[in-house]
Design a protein around this motif. Structure first.
Motif, PDB file in Angstrom:
ATOM      1  N   THR A  44      -8.221   2.321 -17.711  1.00  0.00           N
ATOM      2  CA  THR A  44      -8.397   2.669 -16.303  1.00  0.00           C
ATOM      3  C   THR A  44      -7.437   1.848 -15.461  1.00  0.00           C
ATOM      4  O   THR A  44      -7.448   0.613 -15.528  1.00  0.00           O
ATOM      5  CB  THR A  44      -9.827   2.406 -15.840  1.00  0.00           C
ATOM      6  N   ILE A  45      -6.633   2.543 -14.675  1.00  0.00           N
ATOM      7  CA  ILE A  45      -5.730   1.865 -13.762  1.00  0.00           C
ATOM      8  C   ILE A  45      -6.364   1.852 -12.378  1.00  0.00           C
ATOM      9  O   ILE A  45      -7.037   2.808 -11.973  1.00  0.00           O
ATOM     10  CB  ILE A  45      -4.344   2.550 -13.725  1.00  0.00           C
ATOM     11  N   SER A  46      -6.174   0.750 -11.672  1.00  0.00           N
ATOM     12  CA  SER A  46      -6.707   0.646 -10.324  1.00  0.00           C
ATOM     13  C   SER A  46      -5.792  -0.270  -9.501  1.00  0.00           C
ATOM     14  O   SER A  46      -4.939  -0.961 -10.052  1.00  0.00           O
ATOM     15  CB  SER A  46      -8.131   0.101 -10.345  1.00  0.00           C
ATOM     16  N   ARG A  47      -6.013  -0.249  -8.209  1.00  0.00           N
ATOM     17  CA  ARG A  47      -5.201  -1.083  -7.341  1.00  0.00           C
ATOM     18  C   ARG A  47      -6.074  -1.693  -6.258  1.00  0.00           C
ATOM     19  O   ARG A  47      -7.020  -1.064  -5.779  1.00  0.00           O
ATOM     20  CB  ARG A  47      -4.058  -0.282  -6.716  1.00  0.00           C
ATOM     21  N   ASP A  48      -5.738  -2.905  -5.884  1.00  0.00           N
ATOM     22  CA  ASP A  48      -6.402  -3.606  -4.795  1.00  0.00           C
ATOM     23  C   ASP A  48      -5.316  -3.928  -3.778  1.00  0.00           C
ATOM     24  O   ASP A  48      -4.558  -4.886  -3.952  1.00  0.00           O
ATOM     25  CB  ASP A  48      -7.076  -4.873  -5.328  1.00  0.00           C
ATOM     26  N   ASN A  49      -5.247  -3.125  -2.729  1.00  0.00           N
ATOM     27  CA  ASN A  49      -4.166  -3.304  -1.762  1.00  0.00           C
ATOM     28  C   ASN A  49      -4.289  -4.625  -1.004  1.00  0.00           C
ATOM     29  O   ASN A  49      -3.282  -5.215  -0.612  1.00  0.00           O
ATOM     30  CB  ASN A  49      -4.143  -2.139  -0.784  1.00  0.00           C
ATOM     31  N   ALA A  50      -5.498  -5.089  -0.801  1.00  0.00           N
ATOM     32  CA  ALA A  50      -5.686  -6.358  -0.093  1.00  0.00           C
ATOM     33  C   ALA A  50      -5.155  -7.525  -0.929  1.00  0.00           C
ATOM     34  O   ALA A  50      -4.565  -8.465  -0.379  1.00  0.00           O
ATOM     35  CB  ALA A  50      -7.152  -6.562   0.234  1.00  0.00           C
ATOM     36  N   GLU A  51      -5.362  -7.449  -2.239  1.00  0.00           N
ATOM     37  CA  GLU A  51      -4.891  -8.500  -3.134  1.00  0.00           C
ATOM     38  C   GLU A  51      -3.475  -8.244  -3.643  1.00  0.00           C
ATOM     39  O   GLU A  51      -2.918  -9.077  -4.351  1.00  0.00           O
ATOM     40  CB  GLU A  51      -5.838  -8.628  -4.330  1.00  0.00           C
ATOM     41  N   GLU A 100      10.394   2.981 -28.753  1.00  0.00           N
ATOM     42  CA  GLU A 100      10.908   3.093 -27.395  1.00  0.00           C
ATOM     43  C   GLU A 100       9.793   2.788 -26.389  1.00  0.00           C
ATOM     44  O   GLU A 100       8.609   2.851 -26.723  1.00  0.00           O
ATOM     45  CB  GLU A 100      11.462   4.505 -27.167  1.00  0.00           C
ATOM     46  N   ARG A 101      10.197   2.483 -25.200  1.00  0.00           N
ATOM     47  CA  ARG A 101       9.236   2.258 -24.130  1.00  0.00           C
ATOM     48  C   ARG A 101       8.424   3.538 -23.892  1.00  0.00           C
ATOM     49  O   ARG A 101       8.979   4.638 -23.902  1.00  0.00           O
ATOM     50  CB  ARG A 101       9.960   1.858 -22.848  1.00  0.00           C
ATOM     51  N   GLU A 102       7.139   3.376 -23.673  1.00  0.00           N
ATOM     52  CA  GLU A 102       6.235   4.508 -23.516  1.00  0.00           C
ATOM     53  C   GLU A 102       5.458   4.382 -22.215  1.00  0.00           C
ATOM     54  O   GLU A 102       4.938   3.309 -21.889  1.00  0.00           O
ATOM     55  CB  GLU A 102       5.249   4.534 -24.695  1.00  0.00           C
ATOM     56  N   PHE A 103       5.353   5.477 -21.498  1.00  0.00           N
ATOM     57  CA  PHE A 103       4.517   5.516 -20.300  1.00  0.00           C
ATOM     58  C   PHE A 103       3.046   5.413 -20.715  1.00  0.00           C
ATOM     59  O   PHE A 103       2.612   6.054 -21.668  1.00  0.00           O
ATOM     60  CB  PHE A 103       4.756   6.807 -19.538  1.00  0.00           C
ATOM     61  N   VAL A 104       2.293   4.615 -19.975  1.00  0.00           N
ATOM     62  CA  VAL A 104       0.860   4.453 -20.251  1.00  0.00           C
ATOM     63  C   VAL A 104       0.015   5.026 -19.120  1.00  0.00           C
ATOM     64  O   VAL A 104      -0.852   5.863 -19.349  1.00  0.00           O
ATOM     65  CB  VAL A 104       0.507   2.968 -20.460  1.00  0.00           C
ATOM     66  N   SER A 105       0.286   4.579 -17.909  1.00  0.00           N
ATOM     67  CA  SER A 105      -0.555   4.991 -16.790  1.00  0.00           C
ATOM     68  C   SER A 105       0.169   4.727 -15.486  1.00  0.00           C
ATOM     69  O   SER A 105       1.090   3.906 -15.427  1.00  0.00           O
ATOM     70  CB  SER A 105      -1.884   4.225 -16.822  1.00  0.00           C
ATOM     71  N   ALA A 106      -0.264   5.433 -14.437  1.00  0.00           N
ATOM     72  CA  ALA A 106       0.329   5.235 -13.116  1.00  0.00           C
ATOM     73  C   ALA A 106      -0.702   5.539 -12.045  1.00  0.00           C
ATOM     74  O   ALA A 106      -1.662   6.283 -12.278  1.00  0.00           O
ATOM     75  CB  ALA A 106       1.566   6.120 -12.934  1.00  0.00           C
ATOM     76  N   ILE A 107      -0.471   4.959 -10.878  1.00  0.00           N
ATOM     77  CA  ILE A 107      -1.359   5.178  -9.746  1.00  0.00           C
ATOM     78  C   ILE A 107      -0.513   5.326  -8.490  1.00  0.00           C
ATOM     79  O   ILE A 107       0.407   4.543  -8.246  1.00  0.00           O
ATOM     80  CB  ILE A 107      -2.384   4.041  -9.620  1.00  0.00           C
ATOM     81  N   SER A 108      -0.827   6.338  -7.707  1.00  0.00           N
ATOM     82  CA  SER A 108      -0.072   6.585  -6.486  1.00  0.00           C
ATOM     83  C   SER A 108      -0.576   5.685  -5.365  1.00  0.00           C
ATOM     84  O   SER A 108      -1.585   4.988  -5.497  1.00  0.00           O
ATOM     85  CB  SER A 108      -0.212   8.050  -6.080  1.00  0.00           C
ATOM     86  N   ARG A 109       0.086   5.759  -4.240  1.00  0.00           N
ATOM     87  CA  ARG A 109      -0.320   4.936  -3.095  1.00  0.00           C
ATOM     88  C   ARG A 109      -1.687   5.366  -2.571  1.00  0.00           C
ATOM     89  O   ARG A 109      -2.393   4.566  -1.967  1.00  0.00           O
ATOM     90  CB  ARG A 109       0.727   5.030  -1.992  1.00  0.00           C
ATOM     91  N   LEU A 110      -2.078   6.610  -2.852  1.00  0.00           N
ATOM     92  CA  LEU A 110      -3.376   7.111  -2.408  1.00  0.00           C
ATOM     93  C   LEU A 110      -4.443   7.036  -3.495  1.00  0.00           C
ATOM     94  O   LEU A 110      -5.558   7.500  -3.297  1.00  0.00           O
ATOM     95  CB  LEU A 110      -3.232   8.555  -1.919  1.00  0.00           C
ATOM     96  N   GLY A 111      -4.071   6.484  -4.652  1.00  0.00           N
ATOM     97  CA  GLY A 111      -5.060   6.301  -5.706  1.00  0.00           C
ATOM     98  C   GLY A 111      -5.095   7.385  -6.759  1.00  0.00           C
ATOM     99  O   GLY A 111      -5.966   7.366  -7.640  1.00  0.00           O
ATOM    100  N   ARG A 112      -4.204   8.351  -6.691  1.00  0.00           N
ATOM    101  CA  ARG A 112      -4.143   9.355  -7.746  1.00  0.00           C
ATOM    102  C   ARG A 112      -3.636   8.706  -9.023  1.00  0.00           C
ATOM    103  O   ARG A 112      -2.698   7.934  -8.993  1.00  0.00           O
ATOM    104  CB  ARG A 112      -3.218  10.497  -7.338  1.00  0.00           C
ATOM    105  N   THR A 113      -4.272   9.029 -10.148  1.00  0.00           N
ATOM    106  CA  THR A 113      -3.930   8.368 -11.407  1.00  0.00           C
ATOM    107  C   THR A 113      -3.459   9.361 -12.464  1.00  0.00           C
ATOM    108  O   THR A 113      -3.809  10.542 -12.433  1.00  0.00           O
ATOM    109  CB  THR A 113      -5.132   7.596 -11.960  1.00  0.00           C
ATOM    110  N   GLY A 154       0.785  -1.228   0.000  1.00  0.00           N
ATOM    111  CA  GLY A 154       0.000   0.000   0.000  1.00  0.00           C
ATOM    112  C   GLY A 154       0.814   1.272   0.000  1.00  0.00           C
ATOM    113  O   GLY A 154       0.277   2.349  -0.274  1.00  0.00           O
ATOM    114  N   GLY A 155       2.087   1.186   0.273  1.00  0.00           N
ATOM    115  CA  GLY A 155       2.904   2.383   0.404  1.00  0.00           C
ATOM    116  C   GLY A 155       3.694   2.766  -0.817  1.00  0.00           C
ATOM    117  O   GLY A 155       4.531   3.678  -0.762  1.00  0.00           O
ATOM    118  N   ILE A 156       3.480   2.090  -1.938  1.00  0.00           N
ATOM    119  CA  ILE A 156       4.260   2.384  -3.132  1.00  0.00           C
ATOM    120  C   ILE A 156       3.342   2.671  -4.322  1.00  0.00           C
ATOM    121  O   ILE A 156       2.155   2.351  -4.298  1.00  0.00           O
ATOM    122  CB  ILE A 156       5.221   1.235  -3.477  1.00  0.00           C
TER     123      ILE A 156
END
Length: 123
Positions: free
Chosen positions: A67-74, A43-56, A29-31
């Motif tokens: 849509t990028i998302s994260r499941d900290n429990a999983e 070349e490699r291209e940035f697509v999407s990112a999500i912060s530890r607080l869910g900012r995208t 959850g902290g990264i």
């Protein structure tokens, strides 16, 4: 942190895929996490990112489609890709970093990368 990307495949234009990036890290959850892609000859291209607080953040070419998302429990990060286009064809890599800024501004400094998963969009 070890990252395991999956979910790639072959899909027709207009279709959808969901990529997953499973992380083995106690303090998931902290990264921050990001997705990059590299098409043949490009070349490699940035697509999407999500912060530890869910900012995208997204590259303009995928906004309103991905849509990028994260499941900290999983301990998993997802990239839902809709309305896929042939130009989305690439190997997609997930990455982990301390901050969102590191992913978006200094990707060459990232040391944690998944193995890549191939997405092929046919026209």
């Amino acid at each position: 942190v070890q990252l395991q990307a999956s979910g790639g495949g072959v899909v027709q234009a207009g279709g959808s895929l969901r990529l997953s990036c499973a992380a083995s890290r106690r303090f998931f959850g902290g990264i921050a996490f990001g997705w990059f892609r590299q098409a043949p000859g490009n070349e490699r291209e940035f697509v999407s990112a999500i912060s530890r607080l869910g900012r995208t953040q997204y590259v303009d070419s995928v906004k309103d489609r991905f849509t990028i998302s994260r499941d900290n429990a999983e301990k998993t990060v997802y990239l839902q890709m809709n309305s896929l286009k042939p130009e989305d064809t690439a190997v997609y890599y997930c990455a982990a970093a301390t901050t969102l800024a590191e992913i978006t501004n200094t990707p060459n400094s990232i040391s944690n990368w998944g193995q890549g998963t191939l997405v092929t969009v046919s026209s």
